[in-house]
Write a protein that holds these residues in place. Structure first.
Motif, PDB file in Angstrom:
ATOM      1  N   GLN A 131      -6.763   1.548  10.569  1.00  0.00           N
ATOM      2  CA  GLN A 131      -5.646   0.672  10.199  1.00  0.00           C
ATOM      3  C   GLN A 131      -4.337   1.196  10.776  1.00  0.00           C
ATOM      4  O   GLN A 131      -3.509   0.425  11.252  1.00  0.00           O
ATOM      5  N   ASP A 132      -4.155   2.508  10.754  1.00  0.00           N
ATOM      6  CA  ASP A 132      -2.946   3.105  11.320  1.00  0.00           C
ATOM      7  C   ASP A 132      -2.900   2.918  12.833  1.00  0.00           C
ATOM      8  O   ASP A 132      -1.835   2.683  13.400  1.00  0.00           O
ATOM      9  N   SER A 149      -9.266  -0.915   0.133  1.00  0.00           N
ATOM     10  CA  SER A 149      -8.676   0.329  -0.373  1.00  0.00           C
ATOM     11  C   SER A 149      -8.962   0.488  -1.864  1.00  0.00           C
ATOM     12  O   SER A 149      -9.292   1.583  -2.326  1.00  0.00           O
ATOM     13  N   GLY A 150      -8.844  -0.599  -2.616  1.00  0.00           N
ATOM     14  CA  GLY A 150      -9.153  -0.566  -4.045  1.00  0.00           C
ATOM     15  C   GLY A 150     -10.610  -0.239  -4.309  1.00  0.00           C
ATOM     16  O   GLY A 150     -10.938   0.499  -5.250  1.00  0.00           O
ATOM     17  N   VAL A 154      -7.356  -5.624   3.319  1.00  0.00           N
ATOM     18  CA  VAL A 154      -7.149  -4.182   3.402  1.00  0.00           C
ATOM     19  C   VAL A 154      -6.899  -3.610   2.019  1.00  0.00           C
ATOM     20  O   VAL A 154      -7.454  -2.569   1.649  1.00  0.00           O
ATOM     21  N   ALA A 155      -6.090  -4.308   1.221  1.00  0.00           N
ATOM     22  CA  ALA A 155      -5.820  -3.851  -0.145  1.00  0.00           C
ATOM     23  C   ALA A 155      -7.100  -3.857  -0.981  1.00  0.00           C
ATOM     24  O   ALA A 155      -7.344  -2.936  -1.774  1.00  0.00           O
ATOM     25  N   GLU A 188     -13.486   6.287   4.050  1.00  0.00           N
ATOM     26  CA  GLU A 188     -12.127   5.888   3.678  1.00  0.00           C
ATOM     27  C   GLU A 188     -11.113   6.429   4.692  1.00  0.00           C
ATOM     28  O   GLU A 188     -10.213   5.708   5.129  1.00  0.00           O
ATOM     29  N   GLU A 189     -11.270   7.684   5.079  1.00  0.00           N
ATOM     30  CA  GLU A 189     -10.372   8.274   6.075  1.00  0.00           C
ATOM     31  C   GLU A 189     -10.467   7.523   7.402  1.00  0.00           C
ATOM     32  O   GLU A 189      -9.454   7.233   8.037  1.00  0.00           O
ATOM     33  N   PHE A 196     -11.431   4.425   7.862  1.00  0.00           N
ATOM     34  CA  PHE A 196     -10.862   3.087   7.677  1.00  0.00           C
ATOM     35  C   PHE A 196      -9.346   3.121   7.782  1.00  0.00           C
ATOM     36  O   PHE A 196      -8.734   2.345   8.505  1.00  0.00           O
ATOM     37  N   HIS A 197      -8.729   4.065   7.080  1.00  0.00           N
ATOM     38  CA  HIS A 197      -7.275   4.153   7.102  1.00  0.00           C
ATOM     39  C   HIS A 197      -6.757   4.608   8.478  1.00  0.00           C
ATOM     40  O   HIS A 197      -5.701   4.146   8.925  1.00  0.00           O
ATOM     41  N   PHE A 221     -12.555   1.561  -2.367  1.00  0.00           N
ATOM     42  CA  PHE A 221     -12.728   2.991  -2.114  1.00  0.00           C
ATOM     43  C   PHE A 221     -12.304   3.806  -3.330  1.00  0.00           C
ATOM     44  O   PHE A 221     -13.000   4.736  -3.746  1.00  0.00           O
ATOM     45  N   VAL A 222     -11.179   3.467  -3.916  1.00  0.00           N
ATOM     46  CA  VAL A 222     -10.690   4.190  -5.100  1.00  0.00           C
ATOM     47  C   VAL A 222     -11.698   4.064  -6.239  1.00  0.00           C
ATOM     48  O   VAL A 222     -12.041   5.046  -6.900  1.00  0.00           O
TER      49      VAL A 222
END
Length: 115
Positions: A76-77, A23-24, A19-20, A69-70, A72-73, A26-27
């Motif tokens: 995850q939530d 997320s990286g 997940v990290a 990204e939205e 994906f997060h 995506f950034v």
């Protein structure tokens, strides 16, 4: 039993690392797209149509990355972290199911024949 706990912790660590990593990524992708868009600048009357088309593609890609990204997060939530999983409840449930299976096996064959 301890071996399964260690394996579960290892899998949780792998999932958190994944997940990290995502997320990286995506950034990083957003930063690269923003740099490319900024490099083109604001088009004017002298800007070639091919550059305007490329700018449009970059902006569209940027929006798609933001949406992905939205999503994906949000997923995850919705799933929640491993902290929300009550391993003891799961173990108790499995023990109960195994106890019922053992009890059924110990009861012997069913009376009467197959119909």
């Amino acid at each position: 039993m301890n071996e399964m706990n260690e394996t579960g912790a290892h899998c949780h660590g792998d999932a958190a690392a994944r997940v990290a990593e995502i997320s990286g990524l995506f950034v990083s992708i957003r930063q690269i797209l923003a740099q490319m868009i900024d490099g083109i600048g604001v088009p004017d009357a002298r800007t070639p149509k091919t550059i305007i088309a490329k700018l449009s593609e970059l902006q569209s890609a940027h929006l798609k990355v933001l949406a992905a990204e939205e999503a994906f997060h949000a997923q995850q939530d919705a799933v929640g972290g491993a902290d929300t999983i009550d391993m003891e409840t799961i173990r108790a449930d499995i023990r109960g199911q195994l106890d019922r299976i053992r009890a059924a096996q110990d009861a012997g064959p069913l009376s009467g024949g197959a119909e």
